[in-house]
Design a protein around this motif. Structure first.
Motif, PDB file in Angstrom:
ATOM      1  N   ALA A 326       0.821  -1.207   0.000  1.00  0.00           N
ATOM      2  CA  ALA A 326       0.000   0.000   0.000  1.00  0.00           C
ATOM      3  C   ALA A 326       0.860   1.263   0.000  1.00  0.00           C
ATOM      4  CB  ALA A 326      -0.938  -0.012   1.204  1.00  0.00           C
ATOM      5  N   SER A 327       1.949   1.239   0.752  1.00  0.00           N
ATOM      6  CA  SER A 327       2.842   2.404   0.793  1.00  0.00           C
ATOM      7  C   SER A 327       3.516   2.638  -0.548  1.00  0.00           C
ATOM      8  CB  SER A 327       3.902   2.210   1.882  1.00  0.00           C
ATOM      9  OG  SER A 327       3.311   2.145   3.152  1.00  0.00           O
ATOM     10  N   LYS A 371      -5.741   4.206   0.783  1.00  0.00           N
ATOM     11  CA  LYS A 371      -6.134   5.544   1.235  1.00  0.00           C
ATOM     12  C   LYS A 371      -5.334   5.962   2.473  1.00  0.00           C
ATOM     13  CE  LYS A 371      -9.992   8.209   3.134  1.00  0.00           C
ATOM     14  NZ  LYS A 371      -9.190   8.635   4.316  1.00  0.00           N
ATOM     15  N   ILE A 372      -5.220   5.050   3.449  1.00  0.00           N
ATOM     16  CA  ILE A 372      -4.475   5.366   4.672  1.00  0.00           C
ATOM     17  C   ILE A 372      -3.013   5.688   4.354  1.00  0.00           C
ATOM     18  CG2 ILE A 372      -3.583   4.363   6.820  1.00  0.00           C
ATOM     19  CD1 ILE A 372      -6.276   2.850   7.031  1.00  0.00           C
ATOM     20  N   SER A 373      -2.432   4.910   3.442  1.00  0.00           N
ATOM     21  CA  SER A 373      -1.037   5.159   3.066  1.00  0.00           C
ATOM     22  C   SER A 373      -0.880   6.519   2.389  1.00  0.00           C
ATOM     23  CB  SER A 373      -0.533   4.045   2.145  1.00  0.00           C
ATOM     24  OG  SER A 373      -0.392   2.832   2.862  1.00  0.00           O
ATOM     25  N   LEU A 374      -1.823   6.879   1.545  1.00  0.00           N
ATOM     26  CA  LEU A 374      -1.784   8.200   0.911  1.00  0.00           C
ATOM     27  C   LEU A 374      -1.897   9.305   1.954  1.00  0.00           C
ATOM     28  CD1 LEU A 374      -3.999   7.547  -2.243  1.00  0.00           C
ATOM     29  CD2 LEU A 374      -1.659   8.417  -2.285  1.00  0.00           C
ATOM     30  N   ASP A 375      -2.810   9.133   2.899  1.00  0.00           N
ATOM     31  CA  ASP A 375      -2.998  10.153   3.927  1.00  0.00           C
ATOM     32  C   ASP A 375      -1.742  10.326   4.782  1.00  0.00           C
ATOM     33  OD1 ASP A 375      -5.560  10.559   3.021  1.00  0.00           O
ATOM     34  OD2 ASP A 375      -6.512   9.312   4.567  1.00  0.00           O
ATOM     35  N   LYS A 376      -1.102   9.211   5.131  1.00  0.00           N
ATOM     36  CA  LYS A 376       0.123   9.283   5.922  1.00  0.00           C
ATOM     37  C   LYS A 376       1.261   9.921   5.134  1.00  0.00           C
ATOM     38  CE  LYS A 376      -0.719   5.378   9.048  1.00  0.00           C
ATOM     39  NZ  LYS A 376      -0.245   4.028   9.464  1.00  0.00           N
ATOM     40  N   LEU A 377       1.396   9.511   3.888  1.00  0.00           N
ATOM     41  CA  LEU A 377       2.479  10.025   3.047  1.00  0.00           C
ATOM     42  C   LEU A 377       2.374  11.530   2.858  1.00  0.00           C
ATOM     43  CD1 LEU A 377       4.891   9.336   1.091  1.00  0.00           C
ATOM     44  CD2 LEU A 377       3.161   9.182  -0.717  1.00  0.00           C
ATOM     45  N   LEU A 378       1.143  12.010   2.681  1.00  0.00           N
ATOM     46  CA  LEU A 378       0.936  13.408   2.314  1.00  0.00           C
ATOM     47  C   LEU A 378       0.402  14.247   3.469  1.00  0.00           C
ATOM     48  CD1 LEU A 378      -0.699  12.715  -1.181  1.00  0.00           C
ATOM     49  CD2 LEU A 378       1.719  13.159  -0.669  1.00  0.00           C
ATOM     50  N   GLY A 379       0.434  13.669   4.670  1.00  0.00           N
ATOM     51  CA  GLY A 379      -0.115  14.378   5.828  1.00  0.00           C
ATOM     52  C   GLY A 379       0.681  15.600   6.223  1.00  0.00           C
ATOM     53  N   ASP A 380       1.985  15.561   6.004  1.00  0.00           N
ATOM     54  CA  ASP A 380       2.829  16.714   6.297  1.00  0.00           C
ATOM     55  C   ASP A 380       2.927  17.590   5.049  1.00  0.00           C
ATOM     56  OD1 ASP A 380       4.958  18.146   7.942  1.00  0.00           O
ATOM     57  OD2 ASP A 380       6.057  17.647   6.118  1.00  0.00           O
ATOM     58  N   ALA A 385       4.474  18.679  -0.569  1.00  0.00           N
ATOM     59  CA  ALA A 385       4.936  19.579  -1.630  1.00  0.00           C
ATOM     60  C   ALA A 385       6.167  19.021  -2.326  1.00  0.00           C
ATOM     61  CB  ALA A 385       5.235  20.961  -1.053  1.00  0.00           C
ATOM     62  N   ALA A 386       7.074  18.394  -1.558  1.00  0.00           N
ATOM     63  CA  ALA A 386       8.302  17.848  -2.134  1.00  0.00           C
ATOM     64  C   ALA A 386       8.029  16.633  -3.009  1.00  0.00           C
ATOM     65  CB  ALA A 386       9.276  17.486  -1.022  1.00  0.00           C
ATOM     66  N   ILE A 387       6.980  15.893  -2.706  1.00  0.00           N
ATOM     67  CA  ILE A 387       6.632  14.710  -3.493  1.00  0.00           C
ATOM     68  C   ILE A 387       5.754  15.086  -4.682  1.00  0.00           C
ATOM     69  CG2 ILE A 387       5.365  12.518  -3.471  1.00  0.00           C
ATOM     70  CD1 ILE A 387       6.168  12.286  -0.491  1.00  0.00           C
ATOM     71  N   LEU A 388       4.731  15.884  -4.432  1.00  0.00           N
ATOM     72  CA  LEU A 388       3.732  16.183  -5.456  1.00  0.00           C
ATOM     73  C   LEU A 388       4.204  17.202  -6.484  1.00  0.00           C
ATOM     74  CD1 LEU A 388       0.674  16.508  -3.061  1.00  0.00           C
ATOM     75  CD2 LEU A 388       0.987  14.680  -4.728  1.00  0.00           C
ATOM     76  N   SER A 424      -1.853  22.976  -6.995  1.00  0.00           N
ATOM     77  CA  SER A 424      -1.513  21.722  -6.335  1.00  0.00           C
ATOM     78  C   SER A 424      -2.750  20.848  -6.179  1.00  0.00           C
ATOM     79  CB  SER A 424      -0.889  21.984  -4.963  1.00  0.00           C
ATOM     80  OG  SER A 424      -1.830  22.568  -4.075  1.00  0.00           O
ATOM     81  N   ALA A 425      -2.528  19.536  -6.134  1.00  0.00           N
ATOM     82  CA  ALA A 425      -3.625  18.588  -5.965  1.00  0.00           C
ATOM     83  C   ALA A 425      -3.074  17.258  -5.485  1.00  0.00           C
ATOM     84  CB  ALA A 425      -4.382  18.393  -7.281  1.00  0.00           C
ATOM     85  N   THR A 426      -3.615  16.745  -4.389  1.00  0.00           N
ATOM     86  CA  THR A 426      -3.277  15.394  -3.957  1.00  0.00           C
ATOM     87  C   THR A 426      -4.093  14.399  -4.782  1.00  0.00           C
ATOM     88  OG1 THR A 426      -4.982  15.344  -2.241  1.00  0.00           O
ATOM     89  CG2 THR A 426      -2.812  16.223  -1.625  1.00  0.00           C
ATOM     90  N   PRO A 427      -3.705  13.116  -4.780  1.00  0.00           N
ATOM     91  CA  PRO A 427      -4.409  12.139  -5.621  1.00  0.00           C
ATOM     92  C   PRO A 427      -5.870  11.941  -5.217  1.00  0.00           C
ATOM     93  CG  PRO A 427      -2.262  11.305  -4.995  1.00  0.00           C
ATOM     94  CD  PRO A 427      -2.504  12.539  -4.168  1.00  0.00           C
TER      95      PRO A 427
END
Length: 554
Positions: A326-327, A371-380, A385-388, A424-427
């Motif tokens: 998932a991660s 979904k949980i993995s996405l929320d954790k990854l992009l929570g900060d 911003a550095a990933i997306l 900007s937009a998260t998945p």
């Protein structure tokens, strides 16, 4: 032999060797370190980038006296760079004239120039990173790596393949045919690489260097003069590269118009004027299927190489590491806001669930894990911003909003806190039934993914691999602990023409493609007719001319 060739031949020979072994090697370090690139290189080249903004970018090309260009930064930064304007006819004429002496140069001279260009481009990786970031929207570190060293390795890879192809034939040979009791027939033969002519490279907005360097260098070293036609919203990265290349050409005694920029704007496009010209003999294109089809239909006798679009898929059967899976998927969906041609879009899952190290998980359980993995990854927000990065085109945000109406929203997209002034937009992740092909069986470019409920794993594999063959795919992934399932998917994807990654859970992602080892695009499905890089990508950019002369019997 060229001084540039002599200076860089060790790098070339290693590139040729590695392209045959398919192991890891890189000529250009991907670490943005002052210890490698110079302690002040990052700051110096950031200042150099700032100095370019709001000013004309002069290349000393033929011009009609006007300036063109209207790039804007997805981060909201004002760019204001303009470029010399000229008609397609005038640029092609100058390119054609410059190509005469270039095509007559030796293989070593041309390859030496290309290698020197790459060396100097590498030294300006921080400058190019800033230009890539503020035209494509990539976050800085990705812009440095993908726009700099990774793109440079892809350029070198093309040089290596071309050099290997051109040197398979000797320059000259004495040919002797026995005639029994009579004297043999003896001919002196000379073989010369002859280019096709003017080459055109049509770039894209998201990876302006990575997708342009291979065609540029493959055509140049095979003797063709090259015109770079960048996307009108991502001109600067290639303009910097072209300026470096023109300087090297002049130092080597060649007409700098061997390498030219064709700049335009969205409102006043010029690409079609180049494509329809009878004097353009090679075209490299990266972009949409629709315009790719137009290019193929209107390119006349030009040799056309394309990378287009597809519907990349992940198929999930089972896993011994649910959290790791998932991660890994979450990062793949998030990287550069899903704006990579390698980003997965469709995730096929049996509707009755999968077996995992945590026991049987339902379709909804798998969806929730992602979904949980996405929320954790992009929570900060800073990490997000550095990933997306930023969204390159406003139309992508419109697609993201529309995607939520295509099925059940598992995770909605949001803007990233703190990215003020940037797009900007998260998945967004949407669950649909496999029968709803209208929703997922087309590329929906950007941070948009579908979780697709299938009848069983056989149905999932058939739909995933079948979509690659019918609609194109550049990447594919499978998660399974069953070797029979893995074998079935491997066979299906081979015929679907998409490279398959299996059980990725660590710090390696389906999005990534390594020079000298991975073939980016296979040319075996509608996502493109060429591969970066194989022999077919370079071999048809030149021909061999032969001169036979009867040897003196004296």
């Amino acid at each position: 032999m060229s001084k540039f060739f002599e200076a860089h031949k060790a790098t070339l020979f290693q590139a040729v060797k590695t392209s045959k072994s398919r192991d890891y090697w890189s000529a250009y370090p991907e670490i943005a370190s002052g210890k490698i690139y110079g302690e002040t290189a990052k700051d110096d080249q950031a200042a150099e980038f700032e100095a370019l903004l709001g000013n004309p970018f002069k290349l000393d090309q033929p011009t009609n006296g006007n300036w063109t260009g209207a790039e804007t930064s997805p981060y909201g930064k004002k760019l204001g760079v303009t470029y010399e304007d000229a008609s397609a006819e005038d640029i092609i004429a100058a390119s054609k004239a410059a190509g005469k002496s270039w095509g007559s140069a030796s293989v070593e001279e041309r390859v030496g120039v290309a290698l020197e260009m790459l060396e100097r481009i590498n030294k300006k990786s921080f400058l190019i990173a800033n230009a890539v970031m503020h035209t494509s929207g990539q976050a800085f570190m990705m812009a440095f790596q993908a726009g700099g060293p990774h793109a440079q390795d892809r350029g070198l890879e093309a040089v290596a393949y071309a050099y290997d192809a051109m040197t398979q034939t000797p320059n000259e040979v004495t040919w002797t045919k026995p005639q029994g009791k009579h004297d043999p027939i003896v001919l002196d033969k000379k073989f010369r690489v002859v280019p096709r002519g003017v080459a055109l490279v049509i770039g894209c907005a998201t990876f302006p260097t990575w997708n342009s360097y291979p065609g540029m260098f493959a055509s140049m070293v095979t003797g063709n003069a090259v015109i770079i036609k960048p996307h009108p919203m991502a001109i600067l990265p290639m303009a910097i590269s072209i300026k470096i290349g023109r300087d090297v050409l002049k130092e080597a005694g060649f007409d700098p118009n061997v390498l030219m920029l064709a700049a335009d704007t969205v409102d006043d496009p010029k690409t079609k004027d180049f494509v329809i010209s009878d004097d353009v003999n090679i075209i490299d294109f990266t972009g949409s299927n629709a315009f790719g089809q137009w290019v193929r239909d209107n390119a006349g006798n030009a040799q056309v190489y394309t990378e287009e679009a597809g519907v990349n898929a992940i198929t999930i059967h089972s896993t011994d590491n649910l959290r790791g899976m998932a991660s890994n998927i979450a990062f793949s969906l998030s990287l550069y806001s899903g704006q990579m041609c390698t980003t997965p879009q469709n995730i096929f899952i049996p509707r009755d669930g999968i077996q995992t190290n945590d026991g049987k998980k339902s379709f909804d359980d798998v969806a929730d894990a992602i979904k949980i993995s996405l929320d954790k990854l992009l929570g900060d927000p800073a990490r997000a911003a550095a990933i997306l990065g930023a969204v390159q085109n406003p139309a992508t945000l419109e697609r993201v909003e529309a995607a939520g109406k295509l099925g059940k929203v598992v995770r909605g997209s949001q803007a990233v806190d703190g990215m003020d002034g940037a797009r900007s937009a998260t998945p967004t992740v949407v669950a649909v039934d496999a029968k709803n092909e209208e929703a997922y069986m087309q590329e929906r470019f950007g941070p948009i993914s579908f979780l697709i409920a299938c009848d069983d794993i056989e149905d999932a594999i058939a739909r995933a691999a079948g979509s690659a063959k019918s609609h194109g795919a550049i990447t594919a992934a499978l998660y399974s602990t069953n070797e029979d399932v893995i074998d079935a998917a491997t066979e299906a994807y081979a015929w679907g023409g998409a490279p398959l990654s299996i059980n990725l859970t660590g710090n390696i992602y389906v999005n990534q493609s390594a020079a000298y080892s991975d073939f980016h695009v296979t040319g075996a499905n509608p996502s493109g007719n060429a591969s970066l890089t194989d022999g077919a990508y370079v071999a048809n950019r030149f021909r061999i001319a032969t001169v036979r002369r009867q040897a003196s019997m004296a």
